[in-house]
Scaffold this active site. Structure first.
Site, PDB file in Angstrom:
ATOM      1  N   GLU A 114       0.473  -0.985  -0.109  1.00  0.00           N
ATOM      2  CA  GLU A 114      -0.066   0.240  -0.324  1.00  0.00           C
ATOM      3  C   GLU A 114       1.069   1.459   0.247  1.00  0.00           C
ATOM      4  O   GLU A 114       2.228   1.425   0.733  1.00  0.00           O
ATOM      5  CB  GLU A 114      -0.831  -0.170   1.764  1.00  0.00           C
TER       6      GLU A 114
ATOM      7  N   CYS B  71       0.814  -1.965  16.026  1.00  0.00           N
ATOM      8  CA  CYS B  71       0.914  -2.173  14.351  1.00  0.00           C
ATOM      9  C   CYS B  71       0.458  -3.320  13.425  1.00  0.00           C
ATOM     10  O   CYS B  71       0.657  -4.150  13.807  1.00  0.00           O
ATOM     11  CB  CYS B  71       2.899  -1.952  14.077  1.00  0.00           C
TER      12      CYS B  71
ATOM     13  N   ASN C  50      -4.252   4.447  16.072  1.00  0.00           N
ATOM     14  CA  ASN C  50      -5.122   4.223  15.111  1.00  0.00           C
ATOM     15  C   ASN C  50      -5.505   2.448  15.531  1.00  0.00           C
ATOM     16  O   ASN C  50      -4.994   1.560  15.111  1.00  0.00           O
ATOM     17  CB  ASN C  50      -4.587   4.508  13.769  1.00  0.00           C
TER      18      ASN C  50
ATOM     19  N   CYS D  42       5.938  -4.523  16.072  1.00  0.00           N
ATOM     20  CA  CYS D  42       5.539  -4.228  17.024  1.00  0.00           C
ATOM     21  C   CYS D  42       4.552  -3.863  17.373  1.00  0.00           C
ATOM     22  O   CYS D  42       3.322  -4.319  16.807  1.00  0.00           O
ATOM     23  CB  CYS D  42       5.695  -2.883  16.458  1.00  0.00           C
TER      24      CYS D  42
ATOM     25  N   SER E 127      10.317   5.694  15.224  1.00  0.00           N
ATOM     26  CA  SER E 127       9.496   4.969  16.517  1.00  0.00           C
ATOM     27  C   SER E 127      10.138   5.094  17.984  1.00  0.00           C
ATOM     28  O   SER E 127      10.188   4.011  18.250  1.00  0.00           O
ATOM     29  CB  SER E 127       9.306   3.604  15.871  1.00  0.00           C
ATOM     30  N   PHE E 128       9.967   6.443  18.775  1.00  0.00           N
ATOM     31  CA  PHE E 128      10.508   5.452  20.012  1.00  0.00           C
ATOM     32  C   PHE E 128       8.447   4.929  20.686  1.00  0.00           C
ATOM     33  O   PHE E 128       9.419   3.927  21.276  1.00  0.00           O
ATOM     34  CB  PHE E 128      10.901   7.044  20.243  1.00  0.00           C
TER      35      PHE E 128
ATOM     36  N   CYS F 108       6.009  -7.084   6.995  1.00  0.00           N
ATOM     37  CA  CYS F 108       7.227  -6.591   7.735  1.00  0.00           C
ATOM     38  C   CYS F 108       8.011  -7.961   9.307  1.00  0.00           C
ATOM     39  O   CYS F 108       7.048  -8.420   9.674  1.00  0.00           O
ATOM     40  CB  CYS F 108       6.993  -5.152   8.936  1.00  0.00           C
TER      41      CYS F 108
ATOM     42  N   SER G 283      11.939   6.485   8.101  1.00  0.00           N
ATOM     43  CA  SER G 283      11.765   6.168   9.822  1.00  0.00           C
ATOM     44  C   SER G 283      11.650   4.557   9.632  1.00  0.00           C
ATOM     45  O   SER G 283      11.401   3.735   9.231  1.00  0.00           O
ATOM     46  CB  SER G 283       9.974   6.192  10.424  1.00  0.00           C
TER      47      SER G 283
ATOM     48  N   CYS H  72       3.687   8.604   1.275  1.00  0.00           N
ATOM     49  CA  CYS H  72       4.067   7.627   1.848  1.00  0.00           C
ATOM     50  C   CYS H  72       4.155   5.976   1.428  1.00  0.00           C
ATOM     51  O   CYS H  72       3.712   5.997   1.413  1.00  0.00           O
ATOM     52  CB  CYS H  72       2.952   7.349   3.373  1.00  0.00           C
TER      53      CYS H  72
ATOM     54  N   CYS I 149      -1.390   5.767   9.771  1.00  0.00           N
ATOM     55  CA  CYS I 149      -0.006   5.066  10.132  1.00  0.00           C
ATOM     56  C   CYS I 149      -0.948   3.607  10.739  1.00  0.00           C
ATOM     57  O   CYS I 149      -1.450   3.721  11.344  1.00  0.00           O
ATOM     58  CB  CYS I 149       0.566   5.833  11.599  1.00  0.00           C
TER      59      CYS I 149
HETATM   60  N1  SAH Z   1       8.738   0.392   9.881  1.00  0.00           N
HETATM   61  C1  SAH Z   1       9.342   2.349  10.298  1.00  0.00           C
HETATM   62  C2  SAH Z   1       7.896   2.479   9.217  1.00  0.00           C
HETATM   63  C3  SAH Z   1       6.617   2.547   9.238  1.00  0.00           C
HETATM   64  S1  SAH Z   1       5.715   2.672  10.229  1.00  0.00           S
HETATM   65  C4  SAH Z   1       8.705   1.803  11.753  1.00  0.00           C
HETATM   66  O1  SAH Z   1       8.429   1.810  12.668  1.00  0.00           O
HETATM   67  O2  SAH Z   1       9.573   2.964  12.067  1.00  0.00           O
HETATM   68  C5  SAH Z   1       4.906   4.228  10.252  1.00  0.00           C
HETATM   69  C6  SAH Z   1       4.619   4.607  12.026  1.00  0.00           C
HETATM   70  O3  SAH Z   1       3.817   4.660  12.652  1.00  0.00           O
HETATM   71  C7  SAH Z   1       5.720   3.998  13.224  1.00  0.00           C
HETATM   72  O4  SAH Z   1       5.968   5.408  14.379  1.00  0.00           O
HETATM   73  C8  SAH Z   1       4.652   3.393  13.162  1.00  0.00           C
HETATM   74  O5  SAH Z   1       5.497   2.896  15.193  1.00  0.00           O
HETATM   75  C9  SAH Z   1       3.026   4.408  13.458  1.00  0.00           C
HETATM   76  N2  SAH Z   1       2.556   3.596  13.833  1.00  0.00           N
HETATM   77  C10 SAH Z   1       2.810   2.020  13.494  1.00  0.00           C
HETATM   78  N3  SAH Z   1       0.892   1.857  14.051  1.00  0.00           N
HETATM   79  C11 SAH Z   1       0.208   2.715  14.260  1.00  0.00           C
HETATM   80  C12 SAH Z   1      -0.436   2.689  15.020  1.00  0.00           C
HETATM   81  N4  SAH Z   1      -1.541   1.720  15.398  1.00  0.00           N
HETATM   82  N5  SAH Z   1      -1.755   3.682  15.402  1.00  0.00           N
HETATM   83  C13 SAH Z   1      -0.298   4.965  15.148  1.00  0.00           C
HETATM   84  N6  SAH Z   1       0.612   4.566  15.079  1.00  0.00           N
HETATM   85  C14 SAH Z   1       1.056   3.145  14.592  1.00  0.00           C
HETATM   86 FE1  SF4 Z   2       7.234  -3.001  11.302  1.00  0.00          FE
HETATM   87 FE2  SF4 Z   2       7.588  -0.519  11.745  1.00  0.00          FE
HETATM   88 FE3  SF4 Z   2       5.371  -1.905  11.911  1.00  0.00          FE
HETATM   89 FE4  SF4 Z   2       7.016  -2.699  13.498  1.00  0.00          FE
HETATM   90  S1  SF4 Z   2       5.563   0.482  13.519  1.00  0.00           S
HETATM   91  S2  SF4 Z   2       5.797  -3.895  13.353  1.00  0.00           S
HETATM   92  S3  SF4 Z   2       8.956  -2.214  12.281  1.00  0.00           S
HETATM   93  S4  SF4 Z   2       6.304  -1.384  10.359  1.00  0.00           S
END
Ligand code: SAH
Ligand code: SF4
Length: 395
Positions: free
Chosen positions: A115, A142, A327, A139, A250-251, A135, A228, A128, A370
């Site tokens: 996507e 996510c 989200n 996380c 992604s902290f 992946c 990111s 984006c 996101c």
């Molecule tokens: N894999 C990379 C980039 C893709 S994610 C990373 O983790 O940085 C883009 C951003 O969206 C990241 O900061 C991720 O942690 C955040 N993210 C993932 N799932 C989310 C959710 N359900 N709600 C809000 N932010 C989310």
């Molecule tokens: Fe992968 Fe980024 Fe999602 Fe973590 S937040 S599972 S690194 S896409």
């Protein structure tokens, strides 16, 4: 065929052997394209110039047919067409949100799908893009993380997403002109925040972004590209040296205990190790602030104490804190923090001297926000244990 036209003679140079089948020119670095052109028969002396010309046709004017490359001699164009193709991923579907956000599902070789999301704003338009199908990291908040890694995208598939979006936006300029001459760019920024961990596909991401930044490529400033990462420490230093774009991290947590559960890669490189490498990034990359992404999860990471710990941790790092209201997605184990909570958290961060914008969710009605991305074809939900068993913990 005129024997005096220099380009005609190019074709007559005995070509070094090319591998079987046409080669896709999209995504090749300048050096790689030079090599394949020389193998096709382009004289070495002219190869750099030809790369520049072909790059302009492909990346500045969106041309996919060699026949249209009118500053190249006809026989040369014909020879290029015999040996090469200009191919980008195919759009399978497009959804447009009430707020104008566009979400594309694109198909790549092997029938996989990723996507891509375009987010129009008043003074810019951000694309984006994805770097992997699925992946390897898991996380827990996510959606993409529930989909096992299928494969890395090639450089062609990564830069191809930008070209696809420019097709859809109808923003290729008339050959010979630049986009900026007629209007401000609709696609002015790129964020590597789609599916996948870009730093686990380093070379392809680097090569694609080099094309995006090259003045004869897509020609976007490196300050308009943000990568990111979840915190793949060894590759962060390389990103500074070899790409030099802006960095987002992604902290999401202020203690290792919590971060281990939210961003499991933290077990490999903990907060302290991550912060150490982040301190050196702006100097090496000669870039500005680092963006700290922080998803606001109710009762998990959103207390005043977390906010205070956060600003203490990042002391000395030029930073912006991007607060992302969580989200939701089907089956998600978390809830979004309340508006008041997010506001209180943001205020503490702001008072400490850091910009703390709250990211307005975009395209929620089409699941384009996101962390909501996931290919429809591979939506079958897997348990965490299943994913870990398949991918190994961590990577
Ligand atoms: N894999 C990379 C980039 C893709 S994610 C990373 O983790 O940085 C883009 C951003 O969206 C990241 O900061 C991720 O942690 C955040 N993210 C993932 N799932 C989310 C959710 N359900 N709600 C809000 N932010 C989310
Ligand atoms: Fe992968 Fe980024 Fe999602 Fe973590 S937040 S599972 S690194 S896409």
């Amino acid at each position: 065929m005129s024997a005096t036209a220099p380009i005609t003679q190019d074709v007559m140079t005995i070509p070094r052997k090319l591998p079987d089948g046409p080669i896709n020119l999209v995504g090749l670095t300048r050096a790689a394209m030079r090599d394949v052109l020389i193998a096709q028969g382009t004289p070495e002396k002219q190869a750099n110039m030809r790369v520049g010309q072909i790059w302009q046709w492909i990346y500045q004017w969106g041309v996919r047919d060699f026949a249209e490359m009118t500053n190249l001699a006809k026989p040369y164009r014909a020879s290029l067409a015999e040996n090469f193709v200009i191919e980008i991923p195919e759009v399978v579907s497009k959804q447009v949100s009430e707020d104008g956000t566009r979400k594309y599902l694109v198909r790549i070789a092997g029938g996989h799908e990723v996507e891509v999301v375009y987010i129009p704003e008043e003074s810019r338009g951000t694309l984006c893009i994805s770097s992997q199908v699925g992946c390897t990291l898991t996380c827990s908040f996510c959606h993409t993380g529930t989909q096992k890694l299928v494969r890395n995208l090639t450089a062609a598939e990564i830069v191809g997403q930008v070209m696809m979006a420019r097709d859809d936006l109808g923003e290729w300029p008339v050959p010979g002109t630049r986009t900026e001459e007629s209007h401000a760019r609709l696609l002015s920024n790129i964020v590597l925040m789609g599916m996948g961990e870009p730093l686990y596909n380093f070379e392809n991401v680097r090569d694609a972004m080099k094309i995006a930044m090259d003045p004869e490529g897509i020609s976007l400033s490196r300050r308009r590209i943000t990568l990111s990462t979840s915190g793949v420490v060894p590759e962060i230093a390389r990103t500074a040296e070899e790409i030099g774009c802006l960095l987002a991290v992604s902290f999401h947590a202020t203690t290792d205990e919590v971060r281990n559960t939210l961003v499991p890669v933290n077990k490999r490189w903990n907060i302290e190790t991550l912060l150490d490498v982040l301190r050196t990034y702006p100097k090496v990359a000669n870039s500005e602030r680092i963006t700290f992404e922080y998803a606001m999860l109710k009762g998990i990471n959103d207390s005043d104490e977390d906010a205070r710990r956060l600003v203490k941790l990042i002391e000395g790092i030029p930073a912006k804190i991007n607060l992302i209201p969580f989200n939701e997605w089907p089956g998600a184990p978390y809830e979004r923090s309340s508006g008041n909570r997010i506001h209180a958290f943001a205020k503490i961060v702001l008072n400490a001297g850091y910009a703390s914008p709250v990211r307005r969710p975009r395209g929620e009605d089409i699941m384009a926000a996101c962390g909501q991305l996931k290919s429809a074809t591979e939506r079958a939900r897997k348990s965490r244990r299943q994913i870990e068993a398949e991918t190994g913990s961590g990577r």
